[in-house]
Design a protein around this motif. Structure first.
Motif, short mmCIF file in Angstrom:
data_model
loop_
_atom_site.label_atom_id
_atom_site.label_comp_id
_atom_site.label_asym_id
_atom_site.label_seq_id
_atom_site.Cartn_x
_atom_site.Cartn_y
_atom_site.Cartn_z
N ALA A 228 -18.67 3.23 17.93
CA ALA A 228 -17.53 4.10 18.23
C ALA A 228 -17.38 4.33 19.73
O ALA A 228 -16.26 4.54 20.22
CB ALA A 228 -17.67 5.43 17.50
N ASP B 112 -28.35 4.25 14.51
CA ASP B 112 -27.01 4.80 14.31
C ASP B 112 -25.95 3.85 14.86
O ASP B 112 -25.36 4.09 15.92
CB ASP B 112 -26.91 6.17 15.00
CG ASP B 112 -25.70 6.97 14.56
OD1 ASP B 112 -24.94 6.47 13.71
OD2 ASP B 112 -25.54 8.10 15.06
N LYS C 139 -22.19 5.29 15.47
CA LYS C 139 -22.02 6.14 16.66
C LYS C 139 -21.90 5.26 17.91
O LYS C 139 -21.02 5.49 18.76
CB LYS C 139 -23.20 7.08 16.80
CG LYS C 139 -23.23 7.86 18.09
CD LYS C 139 -24.52 8.64 18.23
CE LYS C 139 -24.66 9.17 19.64
NZ LYS C 139 -25.99 9.69 19.90
N HIS C 140 -22.75 4.28 18.04
CA HIS C 140 -22.73 3.44 19.23
C HIS C 140 -21.53 2.49 19.23
O HIS C 140 -20.97 2.22 20.30
CB HIS C 140 -24.04 2.67 19.35
CG HIS C 140 -25.21 3.57 19.58
ND1 HIS C 140 -25.35 4.32 20.71
CD2 HIS C 140 -26.27 3.88 18.80
CE1 HIS C 140 -26.46 5.04 20.64
NE2 HIS C 140 -27.04 4.77 19.48
#
Length: 169
Positions: free
Chosen positions: A39, A33, A36-37
């Protein structure tokens, strides 16, 4: 405007390494992901850009705070270099030229300051925001890669300020 020393750059790079090391999720989670990381880096990166802008010759109280922060960071880094590893202090590693902010660019930095203070108080990322701004102040005038980011940031803020205030006039 204060000039950054090797000690100040060392403090800025230390903050950056500390933050990235704490953020690093590992290769597998990052591949699984990445959005997500990535962000999770945004609060630090945005406040880093703010720190760079404040050290680019912004005056008044905001400029004084940025200059004082840089001066303290230079001193702390120089002391750490001399007493920690037996190095030398006080060498200048600043960029010779930089792009100062225009009046409208400075006005946007003031608006960004209001947003940053509110974000530090209300956000769960308050510590990340403070560290990002401190890191940006330390690295904003350095001669390395971080220093090269200062010119495009200043150009973007100067253009945005001119566009926003030009539309209001």
């Amino acid at each position: 405007m204060n000039i950054v020393t090797i000690g100040g750059v060392t403090v800025g790079l230390g903050i950056l390494v500390h933050y990235v090391t704490g953020w690093w999720p590992g290769t597998k989670p990052l591949r699984k992901d990445p959005v997500k990381h990535a962000a999770a880096l945004l609060p630090f990166l945005v406040s880093w850009a703010y720190g760079v802008l404040t050290i680019l010759g912004v005056g008044g109280l905001i400029g004084w705070i940025a200059d004082t922060t840089l001066w303290i960071s230079n001193w702390l880094g120089d002391v750490a270099l001399v007493w920690g590893v037996g190095g030398q202090a006080g060498q200048n590693v600043a960029r010779v030229t930089y792009l100062p902010l225009t009046q409208t660019g400075g006005a946007l930095v003031l608006i960004f300051t209001v947003g940053l203070v509110a974000a530090v108080k209300k956000s769960r990322h308050g510590a990340d925001i403070k560290r990002g701004a401190w890191c940006g102040i330390c690295l904003g005038t350095s001669a390395g890669v971080a220093g090269f980011a200062a010119v495009p940031l200043a150009q973007a803020v100067n253009w945005l300020g001119g566009t926003v205030y030009g539309a209001l006039a």
